[in-house]
Scaffold this motif. Structure first.
Motif, mmCIF file in Angstrom:
data_model
loop_
_atom_site.group_PDB
_atom_site.id
_atom_site.type_symbol
_atom_site.label_atom_id
_atom_site.label_comp_id
_atom_site.label_asym_id
_atom_site.label_seq_id
_atom_site.Cartn_x
_atom_site.Cartn_y
_atom_site.Cartn_z
ATOM 1 N N LEU A 171 -8.790 8.187 10.281
ATOM 2 C CA LEU A 171 -7.661 7.277 10.482
ATOM 3 C C LEU A 171 -6.661 7.433 9.339
ATOM 4 C CD1 LEU A 171 -7.038 5.009 12.577
ATOM 5 C CD2 LEU A 171 -7.918 3.387 10.879
ATOM 6 N N PRO A 172 -5.347 7.535 9.661
ATOM 7 C CA PRO A 172 -4.347 7.582 8.584
ATOM 8 C C PRO A 172 -4.183 6.196 7.968
ATOM 9 C CG PRO A 172 -3.261 7.603 10.721
ATOM 10 C CD PRO A 172 -4.741 7.656 10.998
ATOM 11 N N VAL A 173 -4.340 6.123 6.641
ATOM 12 C CA VAL A 173 -4.276 4.830 5.956
ATOM 13 C C VAL A 173 -3.499 4.975 4.656
ATOM 14 C CG1 VAL A 173 -6.462 4.000 6.935
ATOM 15 C CG2 VAL A 173 -6.464 5.246 4.751
ATOM 16 N N ALA A 174 -3.079 3.834 4.139
ATOM 17 C CA ALA A 174 -2.417 3.797 2.825
ATOM 18 C C ALA A 174 -2.498 2.370 2.321
ATOM 19 C CB ALA A 174 -0.959 4.239 2.933
ATOM 20 N N SER A 175 -2.125 2.183 1.078
ATOM 21 C CA SER A 175 -2.027 0.825 0.544
ATOM 22 C C SER A 175 -0.791 0.156 1.141
ATOM 23 C CB SER A 175 -1.912 0.867 -0.974
ATOM 24 O OG SER A 175 -0.645 1.420 -1.343
ATOM 25 N N PRO A 176 -0.767 -1.165 1.238
ATOM 26 C CA PRO A 176 0.450 -1.851 1.720
ATOM 27 C C PRO A 176 1.683 -1.483 0.898
ATOM 28 C CG PRO A 176 -1.405 -3.370 1.649
ATOM 29 C CD PRO A 176 -1.874 -2.110 0.982
ATOM 30 N N GLN A 227 -13.575 15.396 -3.098
ATOM 31 C CA GLN A 227 -14.487 14.345 -2.659
ATOM 32 C C GLN A 227 -13.688 13.249 -1.965
ATOM 33 O OE1 GLN A 227 -17.829 14.132 -2.962
ATOM 34 N NE2 GLN A 227 -18.120 16.024 -4.130
ATOM 35 N N PHE A 228 -14.245 12.720 -0.853
ATOM 36 C CA PHE A 228 -13.606 11.599 -0.179
ATOM 37 C C PHE A 228 -13.497 10.388 -1.111
ATOM 38 C CE2 PHE A 228 -14.621 13.137 4.313
ATOM 39 C CZ PHE A 228 -13.283 13.309 4.630
ATOM 40 N N SER A 229 -14.477 10.198 -1.980
ATOM 41 C CA SER A 229 -14.440 9.029 -2.867
ATOM 42 C C SER A 229 -13.194 9.059 -3.752
ATOM 43 C CB SER A 229 -15.705 8.983 -3.728
ATOM 44 O OG SER A 229 -15.875 10.189 -4.458
ATOM 45 N N MET A 230 -12.780 10.249 -4.193
ATOM 46 C CA MET A 230 -11.571 10.365 -5.002
ATOM 47 C C MET A 230 -10.329 10.017 -4.173
ATOM 48 S SD MET A 230 -12.221 13.914 -7.056
ATOM 49 C CE MET A 230 -13.766 14.280 -7.885
ATOM 50 N N ILE A 231 -10.327 10.477 -2.927
ATOM 51 C CA ILE A 231 -9.170 10.215 -2.065
ATOM 52 C C ILE A 231 -9.034 8.724 -1.781
ATOM 53 C CG2 ILE A 231 -8.208 10.601 0.239
ATOM 54 C CD1 ILE A 231 -9.279 13.407 0.169
ATOM 55 N N ILE A 232 -10.169 8.049 -1.565
ATOM 56 C CA ILE A 232 -10.130 6.604 -1.323
ATOM 57 C C ILE A 232 -9.501 5.896 -2.518
ATOM 58 C CG2 ILE A 232 -11.534 4.541 -0.994
ATOM 59 C CD1 ILE A 232 -13.550 6.374 0.512
ATOM 60 N N SER A 233 -9.943 6.256 -3.727
ATOM 61 C CA SER A 233 -9.382 5.636 -4.931
ATOM 62 C C SER A 233 -7.893 5.931 -5.066
ATOM 63 C CB SER A 233 -10.125 6.142 -6.179
ATOM 64 O OG SER A 233 -11.464 5.731 -6.169
ATOM 65 N N ALA A 234 -7.511 7.177 -4.777
ATOM 66 C CA ALA A 234 -6.101 7.552 -4.894
ATOM 67 C C ALA A 234 -5.249 6.792 -3.882
ATOM 68 C CB ALA A 234 -5.947 9.065 -4.693
ATOM 69 N N VAL A 236 -5.927 3.799 -2.553
ATOM 70 C CA VAL A 236 -5.862 2.396 -2.986
ATOM 71 C C VAL A 236 -4.838 2.234 -4.111
ATOM 72 C CG1 VAL A 236 -7.148 0.558 -4.139
ATOM 73 C CG2 VAL A 236 -8.202 1.829 -2.248
ATOM 74 N N CYS A 237 -4.708 3.260 -4.950
ATOM 75 C CA CYS A 237 -3.769 3.206 -6.087
ATOM 76 C C CYS A 237 -2.366 3.670 -5.712
ATOM 77 C CB CYS A 237 -4.309 4.052 -7.237
ATOM 78 S SG CYS A 237 -5.816 3.397 -7.971
ATOM 79 N N SER A 238 -2.091 3.825 -4.423
ATOM 80 C CA SER A 238 -0.750 4.157 -3.909
ATOM 81 C C SER A 238 -0.278 5.549 -4.338
ATOM 82 C CB SER A 238 0.278 3.101 -4.349
ATOM 83 O OG SER A 238 -0.117 1.809 -3.931
ATOM 84 N N ILE A 239 -1.208 6.463 -4.589
ATOM 85 C CA ILE A 239 -0.828 7.834 -4.957
ATOM 86 C C ILE A 239 -0.431 8.649 -3.729
ATOM 87 C CG2 ILE A 239 -1.745 9.996 -5.935
ATOM 88 C CD1 ILE A 239 -3.343 8.266 -7.885
ATOM 89 N N GLY A 240 -0.909 8.250 -2.571
ATOM 90 C CA GLY A 240 -0.544 8.963 -1.359
ATOM 91 C C GLY A 240 -1.170 8.305 -0.146
ATOM 92 N N ALA A 241 -0.838 8.837 1.033
ATOM 93 C CA ALA A 241 -1.462 8.412 2.288
ATOM 94 C C ALA A 241 -2.668 9.301 2.541
ATOM 95 C CB ALA A 241 -0.471 8.508 3.437
ATOM 96 N N ALA A 242 -3.707 8.724 3.114
ATOM 97 C CA ALA A 242 -4.964 9.449 3.299
ATOM 98 C C ALA A 242 -5.378 9.440 4.756
ATOM 99 C CB ALA A 242 -6.065 8.827 2.443
#
Length: 306
Positions: A171-176, A227-234, A236-242
């Motif tokens: 699913l494409p997701v990002a921080s608000p 790692q997916f765990s790194m992408i999740i953190s990134a 959440v920190c608004s570094i990009g859409a995942a």
């Protein structure tokens, strides 16, 4: 030709000295690790070479290097000694009336999906001990003494019994904050925003945008992680859409730190499987497999009512 009976097998002390010396390619460092003298290690390695009839080390001045035969033997021996340790651990556990399940897991699957649910199984099976170790590619379960493994991909693990847990949807997701900053709910605007990529699946965003009718080589640009765990953190920190498997981000979606940018998931046509050795009918293995299957079925029923 002599038969290879038990009397011809080298002692554990000789094998241990050789394995340690081979790992360091140094008799001196092996002696320090084993709390022996350098001459004792050298003598034991020489005795092993005479017992087997193969030169394991090449002496170059005061240094030693493995021969090709020595290198092959060292690689096999490292696996055999690890198996021996596992056999002793299993026997010890049996003596304590406990059963240890050694399970190979994918790192993010383990931390994000399995471990949060594991307490349920352990409560129902208090005599079973769990040992989780990371493996990312198929291997010989019997040779490496694993009881179970979690596999992602196709049903292509040789000499194994495979039960599918669930298919994968990304699913494409990002921080608000990121969504608002880039108006990322619109595919055209999202294509221009920074994207987060998993190194082993760098075509995932291209595949998702293709469903939306967008093709652009720039979609490969962005930030790349292994790692997916790194992408999740990134994310959440608004570094990009995942683009992330939904099962990995249940907590983030529930508390709103990540939000869907579209209700169109990418179906990867790959699945998660629980794998065990063919012909292995260990009751604890079967119990853990049944628990995994029932847990994923309950999750699928819950998701179907979301």
């Amino acid at each position: 030709m002599k038969s290879a009976g038990h009397r011809n097998l080298p002692s554990y002390a000789l094998l241990r000295s050789f394995e340690c010396a081979a790992r360091h390619e140094s008799f001196t460092q092996a002696a320090e690790e084993l709390h022996l003298t350098q001459s004792a290690v050298s003598r034991q390695v020489k005795e092993l070479e005479e017992t087997i009839g193969v030169t394991m080390f090449r002496r170059v001045g005061r240094r030693v290097t493995l021969t090709e035969a020595g290198r092959r033997f060292a690689a096999d021996l490292a696996v055999d000694l690890e198996n021996l340790k596992q056999s002793v651990a299993r026997a010890t556990a049996a003596g304590e009336r406990n059963t240890t399940l050694r399970i190979a897991i994918l790192p993010t699957f383990g931390s994000r999906w399995l471990i949060p649910r594991l307490g349920t199984f352990l409560n129902d099976h208090p005599s079973v001990e769990i040992r989780l170790e990371t493996r990312t590619v198929p291997f010989d379960l019997t040779r490496e003494r694993f009881d179970l493994a979690i596999h992602f991909g196709k049903a292509n693990w040789p000499d194994a019994r495979m039960n599918k847990l669930f298919d994968e949807e990304m699913l494409p997701v990002a921080s608000p904050k990121f969504r608002d900053m880039y108006s990322a709910s619109e595919p055209a605007r999202l294509a221009e925003a920074p994207l987060l990529h998993l190194i082993t699946r760098e075509s995932a965003w291209i595949d998702w945008f293709a469903m939306k009718g967008t093709t652009d080589k720039r979609l490969l640009s962005g930030r790349h992680f292994d790692q997916f765990s790194m992408i999740i953190s990134a994310a959440v920190c608004s570094i990009g859409a995942a683009l992330l498997p939904k099962y990995l981000i249940e907590i983030e979606l529930e508390c709103g730190v990540l939000i869907p940018l579209s209700d169109t998931p990418l179906e990867t046509h790959k699945s998660y499987f629980v794998v065990s050795a063919a012909g292995d009918f260990n009751p604890q293995v079967n119990a853990f497999t049944r628990w995994l299957l029932s847990t994923t079925r309950r999750g699928s029923m819950t998701n179907s009512h979301d």
